[in-house]
Design an enzyme around this catalytic site. Structure first.
Site, PDB file in Angstrom:
ATOM      1  CG  HIS A  45      -1.829  -1.147   1.336  1.00 46.72           C
ATOM      2  ND1 HIS A  45      -1.830  -2.023   2.387  1.00 46.72           N
ATOM      3  CD2 HIS A  45      -2.787  -1.594   0.484  1.00 46.72           C
ATOM      4  CE1 HIS A  45      -2.758  -2.950   2.189  1.00 46.72           C
ATOM      5  NE2 HIS A  45      -3.343  -2.710   1.040  1.00 46.72           N
TER       6      HIS A  45
ATOM      7  CB  CYS B 237     -11.310 -16.114  -5.018  1.00 40.23           C
ATOM      8  SG  CYS B 237     -10.039 -15.717  -3.777  1.00 40.23           S
TER       9      CYS B 237
ATOM     10  CB  CYS C 235      -7.686 -17.936  -6.060  1.00 46.26           C
ATOM     11  SG  CYS C 235      -7.346 -16.198  -6.404  1.00 46.26           S
TER      12      CYS C 235
HETATM   13  N1  MSP Z   1      -9.724  -2.799  -2.621  1.00 48.32           N
HETATM   14  C1  MSP Z   1      -9.091  -3.280  -3.800  1.00 48.32           C
HETATM   15  C2  MSP Z   1      -8.894  -2.173  -4.810  1.00 48.32           C
HETATM   16  C3  MSP Z   1     -10.135  -1.430  -5.210  1.00 48.32           C
HETATM   17  S1  MSP Z   1      -9.781  -0.116  -6.278  1.00 48.32           S
HETATM   18  C4  MSP Z   1     -11.256   0.417  -6.779  1.00 48.32           C
HETATM   19  C5  MSP Z   1      -7.731  -3.871  -3.450  1.00 48.32           C
HETATM   20  N2  MSP Z   1      -7.243  -3.527  -2.248  1.00 48.32           N
HETATM   21  S2  MSP Z   1      -5.842  -4.038  -1.657  1.00 48.32           S
HETATM   22  O1  MSP Z   1      -5.730  -3.444  -0.351  1.00 48.32           O
HETATM   23  O2  MSP Z   1      -5.757  -5.450  -1.730  1.00 48.32           O
HETATM   24  O3  MSP Z   1      -4.724  -3.475  -2.609  1.00 48.32           O
HETATM   25  C6  MSP Z   1      -4.588  -2.079  -2.822  1.00 48.32           C
HETATM   26  C7  MSP Z   1      -3.498  -1.815  -3.839  1.00 48.32           C
HETATM   27  O4  MSP Z   1      -2.250  -2.254  -3.280  1.00 48.32           O
HETATM   28  C8  MSP Z   1      -3.680  -2.591  -5.142  1.00 48.32           C
HETATM   29  O5  MSP Z   1      -3.369  -1.778  -6.258  1.00 48.32           O
HETATM   30  C9  MSP Z   1      -2.694  -3.714  -5.027  1.00 48.32           C
HETATM   31  O6  MSP Z   1      -2.190  -4.160  -6.254  1.00 48.32           O
HETATM   32  C10 MSP Z   1      -1.585  -3.047  -4.216  1.00 48.32           C
HETATM   33  N3  MSP Z   1      -0.765  -4.039  -3.544  1.00 48.32           N
HETATM   34  C11 MSP Z   1      -1.146  -4.935  -2.591  1.00 48.32           C
HETATM   35  N4  MSP Z   1      -0.074  -5.724  -2.270  1.00 48.32           N
HETATM   36  C12 MSP Z   1       1.004  -5.372  -3.012  1.00 48.32           C
HETATM   37  C13 MSP Z   1       2.360  -5.717  -3.036  1.00 48.32           C
HETATM   38  N5  MSP Z   1       2.873  -6.683  -2.296  1.00 48.32           N
HETATM   39  N6  MSP Z   1       3.174  -4.994  -3.848  1.00 48.32           N
HETATM   40  C14 MSP Z   1       2.731  -3.912  -4.551  1.00 48.32           C
HETATM   41  N7  MSP Z   1       1.460  -3.552  -4.532  1.00 48.32           N
HETATM   42  C15 MSP Z   1       0.526  -4.377  -3.947  1.00 48.32           C
HETATM   43  O7  MSP Z   1      -7.174  -4.564  -4.263  1.00 48.32           O
END
Ligand code: MSP
Length: 509
Positions: A20, A125, A143
């Site tokens: 994040h 999933c 998944c």
């Molecule tokens: N809630 C959804 C997104 C909805 S957008 C309308 C979601 N949330 S998330 O918390 O799982 O991920 C948020 C963002 O962080 C996403 O773009 C995701 O790809 C990114 N990342 C989550 N883990 C990550 C890593 N380990 N490395 C880089 N970015 C990653 O998906």
């Protein structure tokens, strides 16, 4: 020109992690850079709070979903200033205003005839909150993202007629080859469309943690529809009493991770078309951060880089710099605390920090703290020619890493320049006073230009340096190499990147 940039909104079933932070930081670098260019920037981030994963996590902890969402949303929100994220608004999908606007947009989709009721059965999933289509599913019904077993689910749903957008989406991709970048992600999304689009669930009947479907109140919207709409709804209420939609929509850049490509490049534009809303201009897709061992970060593998630990020990400039410098935008990258320490010591402290303090110290030592009023050295000026233009062009391609590399090359060039010119030797010879003036004036100008260009990446340190030069203009227009501080006084500068203390565990030993 208006420039509207967004990050994905984060799930609130857990605390913020490095992934994040990475996305917020890269997006922030672009937003800050665009402001430096004088663009009318609006930068949105926030939290995605509805849906099954949140409801499940809350129930597992014995609390209501809203309580879990409140607790974690507060952590995400608090992290933003710690990372120096310059977002203009923080949306929560449990905001009442968001809910009302989601209902209005999806009602339009319904009125336009793009919904129907039907029985859905498929492989679901629970972690993605997503039904998977046949060609995505891994062997053993797992998944493709989480590799966990998918669950066979059946329920009466409202459907969105995604299939009706097969041709319009193909056209969108054909006419806008820059709709999705990098190219590998553009191709992936295009191939998904080409494989044939099926209608998708728009509502869930068994869930209550979501936004009510206005024309069938026994249902809530499937969380992805609610979530994607955040980019649009936020503009309606981010500023009290002012609707920013006309000013900023369509979005200029959506920045997302590769795991949520399909939602942003297929479902999202289709949904907007179904509601007669213009589609965004670009979706930029970054890779994933992995542990230093190249494996997915996980507590059990002990390879997690904790953003809070980096912030505590090295500060937010260091975390920002490290992630952007080490992980090329678009690619996956392995990260770890040793890498942070190395970049901090070798590059931030020894290269940029040292260049800054040496330069300022020499102006004090040899010229009583006043920058010589003389022209700069054409040799060093030549190294900076076209630099702002190059940085602009690279950022336009979201090559935040490439732009930083261009800037850093000049940081190194300046350190070599100091060694080559050896001002301490010039200072011993009164006949070479003019040469020393030129060297000092050139170095001051160089650190000024570098700091303007670095302002988007390391706002704190670059700001301190510019303050020491009594300069507060960080516009890109001011990044031309032109002896702008000549004749002016400079202030003493504390070390920009002081020695860091060892981690708590080692300090105790
Ligand atoms: N809630 C959804 C997104 C909805 S957008 C309308 C979601 N949330 S998330 O918390 O799982 O991920 C948020 C963002 O962080 C996403 O773009 C995701 O790809 C990114 N990342 C989550 N883990 C990550 C890593 N380990 N490395 C880089 N970015 C990653 O998906």
């Amino acid at each position: 020109m208006s420039f509207y940039i967004t990050t994905a909104i984060s799930y609130v079933n857990g605390a913020p992690h490095l992934g994040h932070a990475y996305e917020a930081i890269t997006t922030d670098v672009i937003a800050r850079h665009m402001r430096q260019r004088g663009e009318d920037v609006f930068f949105l981030t926030g939290t995605d709070e509805h849906g099954e994963p949140i409801a499940d996590a809350a129930h597992a902890q014995g609390v209501e979903p809203q309580q879990l969402a409140d607790e974690n949303a507060a952590r995400f929100k608090a992290l933003m200033p710690q990372l120096q994220i310059s977002n203009d608004f923080f949306i929560r999908t449990t905001d009442e205003q968001h809910g009302l606007r989601v209902q209005a947009v999806l009602e339009r989709v319904h009125d336009n005839g793009y919904t129907h009721k039907g029985l859905y059965e498929g492989w679901y999933c629970p972690r993605c909150a997503d039904f998977k289509v046949e060609n995505e599913i891994l062997e053993g019904n797992r998944c493709p993202i989480h590799e966990i077993a998918l669950v066979r689910e059946q329920e009466e749903n409202w459907f969105f007629r995604l299939s009706a957008f097969q041709a319009p989406l193909e056209r969108l991709f054909a006419e806008h080859p820059d709709f999705v970048a990098p190219a590998v992600r553009y191709n992936e999304a295009r191939a998904f469309i080409a494989s044939g689009l099926q209608d998708i669930s728009l509502s869930r009947a068994r869930m209550s943690w979501g936004i009510t479907v206005p024309w069938d109140p026994g249902h809530v919207f499937y969380v992805w529809f609610d979530a994607l709409l955040n980019y649009y709804t936020a503009l309606g209420y981010a500023h009290d009493g002012e609707d920013l939609t006309d000013r900023y929509w369509p979005a200029t850049y959506h920045v997302i991770g590769k795991d949520i490509l399909k939602f942003h490049t297929v479902f999202w534009p289709a949904m907007l078309m179904a509601a007669d809303i213009p589609v965004p201009e670009h979706v930029f897709v970054h890779g994933f951060l992995l542990g230093a061992d190249g494996r997915k970060m996980s507590k059990s593998l002990g390879n997690v880089l904790d953003p809070y630990e980096v912030l505590d020990r090295f500060g937010s400039d260091a975390l920002r710099f490290y992630l952007v410098r080490d992980v090329a935008f678009g690619a996956d990258g392995s990260v770890g605390i040793d890498g942070v320490k190395m970049r901090y010591e070798n590059e931030l402290a020894n290269e940029y920090g040292n260049l800054a303090s040496r330069t300022i110290a020499m102006v004090h030592r040899y010229r009583d703290g006043v920058v010589p009023a003389t022209a700069t050295d054409p040799e060093l000026a030549g190294e900076f020619a076209e630099l702002p233009e190059r940085v602009r062009a690279l950022i336009d391609r979201v090559d935040t890493t490439g732009a930083l590399a261009e800037i850093w090359q000049r940081v190194r060039r300046c350190n070599r320049y100091v060694e080559e010119r050896a001002p301490w030797q010039l200072a011993r010879d009164a006949d070479r006073a003019q040469q020393l003036d030129t060297v000092l004036a050139s170095l001051v100008e160089a650190v000024r230009v570098l700091s303007v260009l670095l302002a988007a990446y390391i706002p704190t340190a670059s700001g301190k340096l510019l303050a020491a030069l009594n300069r507060d203009d960080i516009s890109i227009a001011s990044a031309g190499f032109a002896a702008r501080v000549a004749g002016g006084p400079v202030q003493a500068l504390e070390p920009l990147f002081p020695k860091v203390s060892p981690p708590p565990s080692q300090a105790a030993a």
